[in-house]
Design a protein around this motif. Sequence first.
Motif, PDB file in Angstrom:
ATOM      1  N   VAL A   1       0.830  -1.203   0.000  1.00  0.00           N
ATOM      2  CA  VAL A   1       0.000   0.000   0.000  1.00  0.00           C
ATOM      3  C   VAL A   1       0.865   1.254   0.000  1.00  0.00           C
ATOM      4  O   VAL A   1       0.361   2.360  -0.239  1.00  0.00           O
ATOM      5  CB  VAL A   1      -0.971   0.010   1.202  1.00  0.00           C
ATOM      6  CG1 VAL A   1      -1.958  -1.141   1.102  1.00  0.00           C
ATOM      7  CG2 VAL A   1      -0.214  -0.024   2.525  1.00  0.00           C
TER       8      VAL A   1
ATOM      9  N   GLN B   1       2.671   3.173  -5.006  1.00  0.00           N
ATOM     10  CA  GLN B   1       1.573   3.590  -5.862  1.00  0.00           C
ATOM     11  C   GLN B   1       2.107   3.988  -7.239  1.00  0.00           C
ATOM     12  O   GLN B   1       3.042   4.796  -7.345  1.00  0.00           O
ATOM     13  CB  GLN B   1       0.824   4.761  -5.232  1.00  0.00           C
ATOM     14  CG  GLN B   1       0.254   4.453  -3.856  1.00  0.00           C
ATOM     15  CD  GLN B   1      -0.831   3.400  -3.901  1.00  0.00           C
ATOM     16  OE1 GLN B   1      -1.715   3.424  -4.769  1.00  0.00           O
ATOM     17  NE2 GLN B   1      -0.769   2.455  -2.964  1.00  0.00           N
TER      18      GLN B   1
ATOM     19  N   GLN C   1      -5.054  -2.291   6.510  1.00  0.00           N
ATOM     20  CA  GLN C   1      -5.286  -1.817   5.149  1.00  0.00           C
ATOM     21  C   GLN C   1      -5.836  -2.940   4.278  1.00  0.00           C
ATOM     22  O   GLN C   1      -5.200  -3.987   4.131  1.00  0.00           O
ATOM     23  CB  GLN C   1      -3.984  -1.290   4.533  1.00  0.00           C
ATOM     24  CG  GLN C   1      -3.322  -0.168   5.311  1.00  0.00           C
ATOM     25  CD  GLN C   1      -4.116   1.116   5.261  1.00  0.00           C
ATOM     26  OE1 GLN C   1      -4.948   1.330   4.373  1.00  0.00           O
ATOM     27  NE2 GLN C   1      -3.866   2.001   6.224  1.00  0.00           N
TER      28      GLN C   1
ATOM     29  N   ARG D   1      -4.962   5.612  -2.683  1.00  0.00           N
ATOM     30  CA  ARG D   1      -3.712   5.997  -2.034  1.00  0.00           C
ATOM     31  C   ARG D   1      -2.699   6.603  -3.009  1.00  0.00           C
ATOM     32  O   ARG D   1      -1.601   7.002  -2.594  1.00  0.00           O
ATOM     33  CB  ARG D   1      -3.105   4.777  -1.329  1.00  0.00           C
ATOM     34  CG  ARG D   1      -3.805   4.411  -0.030  1.00  0.00           C
ATOM     35  CD  ARG D   1      -3.262   3.127   0.575  1.00  0.00           C
ATOM     36  NE  ARG D   1      -3.852   1.947  -0.027  1.00  0.00           N
ATOM     37  CZ  ARG D   1      -4.930   1.301   0.446  1.00  0.00           C
ATOM     38  NH1 ARG D   1      -5.523   1.756   1.531  1.00  0.00           N
ATOM     39  NH2 ARG D   1      -5.397   0.228  -0.162  1.00  0.00           N
TER      40      ARG D   1
END
Length: 674
Positions: free
Chosen positions: A504, A507, A579, A603
């Motif tokens: 996470v 990105q 998450q 995100r």
Amino acid sequence: MSFIKPLLLALLLLLSGQAWSRDVTALDDGWRFLRADAACASAADFDDSAWAAVRLPHTWNGSDGEAGGAYYRGPGWYRRELQLPATTLRHFLQFDGAALRAEVWVNGQLAGRHDGGYAAFRIDITRWLVAGCNRIAVRVDNATDQHVAPLGGDFTVFGGLYRGVKLLAVPAAHFDLLDDGGPGVYVSATDVNAERALLTLRARVRNDGGVARLLALNLNLRDAVGRVVAQSQQTLQAAPEVTFIAAQPWTVQRPHLWQGPTDPHLYTLTAELRDGVDLLDTLTLPVGLRNVLLDPQRGLLLNGRPHAVHGVNLFHSGRPGRGLAVRDAEIDEDFRILEELGVTGLRFVHFQHPQRAYDNADRAGLLTWTEIPLNAQMDEGEAFRANLAQQLRELIKQNQHRPSVFIWGVGNEVYRSDDAVVRLLADMSRLAHELDPTRTTAYAHCCAPDDHAMARQTDAIGFNRYYGWYDGQFSDIGPWADRMRAALPSRPMALAEYGAGASVLHQQDPPQRPKPTDRWHPEQYQALFHEAYWPQIAARPWLWGSFVWVGFDLASAGRNEGDRPGINDKGLVSHDRQQRKDAFLYYQAQWSHRPVLHIASRRATPRAAGTVDIKVYANGRSAVLTLNGVDLPERAVQGGIARWDNVTLRPGRNRLQARGDNGVADSINWTVTP
């Protein structure tokens, strides 16, 4: 003295005409621990005052086991005192998990050993106990031993007493507590349909007393509202120092079937052992009545009807800093997340899981594939084979009554393909059938030709495939499955593992394909992987199951990839459970019956100026999107995704709001840099 009160209680019970029955005491507190070997640590008078005070469950690899690279694999010692009154009861220590090998001393005497880190086991400690203070010492060792499975695997082997310990006290006559950790009472169901279910019940009764006894065995089965639907009484002539096996056939008319998540109906089997009016021992087991068939053409049939089994591989409920030393609350949290996801099945990898996990699967209606730790490596010696057989016996006997369990797994990804491994798989499958002829065996195949003899030693086969991650392309999975079906038309086939890594913290929108071993694993690539795989899987209902690798990120000390070393990041949920990755929400839109809507790539901010393709995962029919207060055209939800292509974002803050016709809304902010 501390044992006077128990003595008075025992006297009052005897005067009232009732005898002691089974008593279970948790022994999680009061332990002293040393992460090292220690000479004479088994001695009753050993001074452990300098050792650390710990509470179970406990592992000594909570930090180094998920840091990447080498971690401590060796011995550790646990010691505690145990106060007991003078009594005629027999006492057993039950260890719910001690990895990987354990030796147990009572008052300086070796009481027993156990090889295998993932099944419960019991030791009769009666003969070494004294009235008053007793000293328990346990040496646990998680070093690799060629005699004890697993010998390899892509996971950390957390050492220690990482599950709880209990003291069981029972009268001399009791249900057998030394039958490979099993409950001592077993039930199997055959010929189950809407009209009737044929059950066979077996009770192992042990008389450790010095004289023969005339005992009564009472069994009854109650439905979920407490109504008795079957019962029996049997008189047993129990000779001294003998284990007696009593069998009872039952027929349940018009049973309430266990129907998976829609109706996971559970009966309760109660077994009582009595001597006259005195209750000696009692236990209860959950029982579900269902019929599971794997058909090469129709997939899995539950109670005669096709039942789509989709879910994840579940690798225990580990947590950062604690490894596998978790409590029921963490296991329950994982199952709440999985039910939120909408799974209908689970694969418990790569070893026996805690009993709480099987309890939760029973209650949630999740069909479960559970397996022994024949993983990656094997040894050809008889000692290893015997240990593997022992772990299979423990797995089956401890879970045979469970409706959720439908597959006994006999191995996973053994990295060799010679005659020795073929014979080993065949032998384990044969033993599973001897222990439980009502269930199917399976092997998770990976690292030899697809049609190798290894893939034909079990009733069914599952394949571990990662096209688009380690090799090949996303689009390869469907044609590959069709080729395998053509090559093995009579073999029930599943996708045992498939998945891709994701962090996470990483990105990239749109993402480039990462290298699996690199430190860059963008979340968006994992989402693309699963968006491509699932339609191909869903279009082939003859697959009897499909299981994402993996439900939650997990500790794997040998890995050095993604956002940190020591973690396998293919989970749909982060290791700390905080998450849910985009791929989780994609599958939730496919599987869940609850309304779902989620803006993907939330995100991915800040992001560069330019146009962007926006995806919304939803399980409605349509969705609308508002960007900075301006409505964009309504889009149909196709395959769980609504799309808006080539959307221009303005510099600075951009507000996205999505609404679905299913009544769910979502919103995010993206910051755009020039």
